[in-house]
Design a protein around this motif. Structure first.
Motif, PDB file in Angstrom:
ATOM      1  N   GLU A   1       0.828  -1.206   0.000  1.00  0.00           N
ATOM      2  CA  GLU A   1       0.000   0.000   0.000  1.00  0.00           C
ATOM      3  C   GLU A   1       0.866   1.261   0.000  1.00  0.00           C
ATOM      4  O   GLU A   1       0.618   2.199  -0.763  1.00  0.00           O
ATOM      5  N   GLN A   2       1.892   1.296   0.845  1.00  0.00           N
ATOM      6  CA  GLN A   2       2.752   2.473   0.880  1.00  0.00           C
ATOM      7  C   GLN A   2       3.563   2.594  -0.406  1.00  0.00           C
ATOM      8  O   GLN A   2       3.780   3.700  -0.909  1.00  0.00           O
ATOM      9  N   LEU A   3       3.976   1.474  -0.954  1.00  0.00           N
ATOM     10  CA  LEU A   3       4.723   1.488  -2.209  1.00  0.00           C
ATOM     11  C   LEU A   3       3.902   2.128  -3.326  1.00  0.00           C
ATOM     12  O   LEU A   3       4.374   3.019  -4.046  1.00  0.00           O
ATOM     13  N   LEU A   4       2.645   1.718  -3.461  1.00  0.00           N
ATOM     14  CA  LEU A   4       1.785   2.255  -4.515  1.00  0.00           C
ATOM     15  C   LEU A   4       1.374   3.692  -4.237  1.00  0.00           C
ATOM     16  O   LEU A   4       1.153   4.481  -5.157  1.00  0.00           O
ATOM     17  N   THR A   5       1.275   4.041  -2.974  1.00  0.00           N
ATOM     18  CA  THR A   5       0.866   5.399  -2.599  1.00  0.00           C
ATOM     19  C   THR A   5       1.972   6.409  -2.826  1.00  0.00           C
ATOM     20  O   THR A   5       1.720   7.542  -3.269  1.00  0.00           O
ATOM     21  N   GLN A   6       3.225   6.020  -2.571  1.00  0.00           N
ATOM     22  CA  GLN A   6       4.323   6.992  -2.580  1.00  0.00           C
ATOM     23  C   GLN A   6       5.210   6.947  -3.815  1.00  0.00           C
ATOM     24  O   GLN A   6       6.051   7.832  -4.001  1.00  0.00           O
ATOM     25  N   ALA A   7       5.034   5.955  -4.678  1.00  0.00           N
ATOM     26  CA  ALA A   7       5.917   5.858  -5.844  1.00  0.00           C
ATOM     27  C   ALA A   7       5.804   7.077  -6.750  1.00  0.00           C
ATOM     28  O   ALA A   7       6.811   7.590  -7.244  1.00  0.00           O
ATOM     29  N   ASN A   8       4.588   7.575  -6.947  1.00  0.00           N
ATOM     30  CA  ASN A   8       4.391   8.714  -7.856  1.00  0.00           C
ATOM     31  C   ASN A   8       3.086   9.422  -7.504  1.00  0.00           C
ATOM     32  O   ASN A   8       2.121   9.412  -8.275  1.00  0.00           O
ATOM     33  N   PRO A   9       3.010  10.041  -6.330  1.00  0.00           N
ATOM     34  CA  PRO A   9       1.740  10.581  -5.830  1.00  0.00           C
ATOM     35  C   PRO A   9       1.132  11.676  -6.692  1.00  0.00           C
ATOM     36  O   PRO A   9      -0.078  11.891  -6.648  1.00  0.00           O
ATOM     37  N   GLN A  10       1.922  12.373  -7.477  1.00  0.00           N
ATOM     38  CA  GLN A  10       1.378  13.435  -8.317  1.00  0.00           C
ATOM     39  C   GLN A  10       0.508  12.876  -9.435  1.00  0.00           C
ATOM     40  O   GLN A  10      -0.467  13.514  -9.858  1.00  0.00           O
ATOM     41  N   TRP A  11       0.842  11.667  -9.893  1.00  0.00           N
ATOM     42  CA  TRP A  11       0.135  11.099 -11.037  1.00  0.00           C
ATOM     43  C   TRP A  11      -0.613   9.816 -10.716  1.00  0.00           C
ATOM     44  O   TRP A  11      -1.452   9.372 -11.508  1.00  0.00           O
ATOM     45  N   MET A  12      -0.321   9.178  -9.561  1.00  0.00           N
ATOM     46  CA  MET A  12      -0.940   7.909  -9.211  1.00  0.00           C
ATOM     47  C   MET A  12      -1.593   7.998  -7.838  1.00  0.00           C
ATOM     48  O   MET A  12      -0.983   8.521  -6.907  1.00  0.00           O
ATOM     49  N   GLN A  13      -2.790   7.495  -7.731  1.00  0.00           N
ATOM     50  CA  GLN A  13      -3.504   7.509  -6.455  1.00  0.00           C
ATOM     51  C   GLN A  13      -4.063   6.121  -6.175  1.00  0.00           C
ATOM     52  O   GLN A  13      -4.728   5.518  -7.013  1.00  0.00           O
ATOM     53  N   TRP A  14      -3.785   5.630  -4.976  1.00  0.00           N
ATOM     54  CA  TRP A  14      -4.229   4.293  -4.587  1.00  0.00           C
ATOM     55  C   TRP A  14      -5.520   4.380  -3.786  1.00  0.00           C
ATOM     56  O   TRP A  14      -5.558   4.945  -2.701  1.00  0.00           O
ATOM     57  N   ASN A  15      -6.600   3.847  -4.356  1.00  0.00           N
ATOM     58  CA  ASN A  15      -7.889   3.725  -3.676  1.00  0.00           C
ATOM     59  C   ASN A  15      -8.246   2.250  -3.686  1.00  0.00           C
ATOM     60  O   ASN A  15      -8.891   1.765  -4.620  1.00  0.00           O
ATOM     61  N   SER A  16      -7.789   1.543  -2.678  1.00  0.00           N
ATOM     62  CA  SER A  16      -7.885   0.089  -2.644  1.00  0.00           C
ATOM     63  C   SER A  16      -9.271  -0.404  -3.053  1.00  0.00           C
ATOM     64  O   SER A  16     -10.288   0.100  -2.570  1.00  0.00           O
ATOM     65  N   PRO A  17      -9.324  -1.373  -3.989  1.00  0.00           N
ATOM     66  CA  PRO A  17      -8.223  -2.099  -4.651  1.00  0.00           C
ATOM     67  C   PRO A  17      -7.907  -1.565  -6.051  1.00  0.00           C
ATOM     68  O   PRO A  17      -7.563  -2.346  -6.946  1.00  0.00           O
TER      69      PRO A  17
END
Length: 332
Positions: A169-185
């Motif tokens: 979850e943290q990996l997907l959230t912080q890898a590219n927060p300007q362009w990617m947003q994690w809203n599980s799943p």
């Protein structure tokens, strides 16, 4: 507009970060950056040099890699390997696959050059394209490959730390927060080309690919689905604006600063415990945290280690130059 990438439990378990550079995939991203007018000013000097060196064949290859939109999948596979081997695989692409890939690209990219439709049947034109792909790599990537490899290793250090402290979850959230947003799943990836789409991974996993030339997020709809993102964006300007002098930074002044015993211990400790924090470095080297920070600063300025900030910690890893120096001192 966004790509919505849907994860299952199996996909989360199979989410990973590229372990090594992917030359042709990075070449496509560099080609896009070369042509894009929206790229940061830090790329201007690189663009100017590259455009002056492009051969006629390189421009043929460049025409199939637009700044925004789709390009034929056979040209830039997300594969690890030596550039010579990967180029040979492109040359050996079955003509039926070339034809299918071009038809798919034409459906998504109406401005595909008309001559491209002949590639599957015109051996001479296809050979010219492959030569152009090689020329494009020589011009856009080859001079900077060592720096890119080092940058990717540094980015992996950061991603491993994120995974260890916060999981996928943290990996997907912080890898590219300007362009990617994690809203599980679901991972939502913002797109500049107006695309709006749902992608279902169906248990086949997901791959994050750090890139030196990517400045947003680029989705590659294959198996597995890949998303390229900017590797350590706060450090890339130095990599691209000072590349001409990087190889000369192992001067005597930097090396002479390492002759002390304590600093040598610090360097060896970082080599053994890649990605260690300053606090961990101090404990393992047997020195005070303030002293560890001071020595790390000197080593970093000499180009022997790279440091990345993660939350409230600085994570240290060895550079290729540091490894060479350490190995030579052990050999002596």
């Amino acid at each position: 507009m966004v790509y919505r990438i849907h994860f299952t439990v199996q996909d989360l378990a199979r989410t990973r970060v590229a372990e090594a550079p992917m030359p042709l995939h990075e070449l496509e991203l560099a080609a896009r950056a070369l042509q894009s007018r929206g790229q940061p000013a830090r790329l201007d000097a690189w663009r100017h040099r590259a455009r002056a060196q492009l051969s006629a064949q390189a421009r043929v290859a460049l025409a199939l890699m637009p700044a925004v939109g789709y390009s034929p999948g056979f040209l830039s596979p997300a594969k690890v390997g030596a550039i010579e081997d990967l180029l040979e695989q492109v040359r050996s692409t079955p003509r039926e696959r070339v034809r299918t890939s071009l038809l798919e690209t034409a459906d998504r990219h109406p401005s595909l050059p008309r001559w491209a439709r002949r590639l599957a049947d015109d051996a001479s034109l296809f050979a010219e394209l492959c030569t152009g792909l090689s020329d494009l790599h020589t011009c856009l990537l080859a001079p900077y490959w060592d720096q890119f490899t080092e940058l990717l290793a540094a980015d992996r250090t950061l991603r491993v730390q994120q995974w260890l402290t916060g999981g996928v979850e943290q990996l997907l959230t912080q890898a590219n927060p300007q362009w990617m947003q994690w809203n599980s799943p679901v991972l939502e990836v913002r797109m500049v080309g107006g695309a709006d789409r749902d992608l279902y991974l169906d248990g086949e996993g997901f791959l994050l690919i750090p890139s030196m030339f990517c400045t947003r997020a680029v989705v590659t709809d294959g198996r597995p689905v890949c998303v390229s993102y900017p590797a350590c964006p706060d450090q890339r300007p130095r990599e691209l604006t000072a590349l001409a002098s990087v190889s000369g930074q192992a001067g005597s002044s930097g090396t002479s600063m390492l002759l002390g015993r304590t600093r040598t211990v610090v360097l060896a400790t970082i080599a053994e415990y890649q990605g260690c924090s300053t606090k961990e470095l101090a404990a393992r080297a047997g020195i005070a945290p303030a002293s560890a920070s001071e020595h790390a600063t000197v080593l970093r300025e000499a180009g022997l280690i790279r440091s990345l900030r993660h939350r409230n910690s600085m994570l240290h890893s060895l550079t290729p130059l540091g490894l060479v120096l350490l190995n030579s001192s052990e050999g002596g």
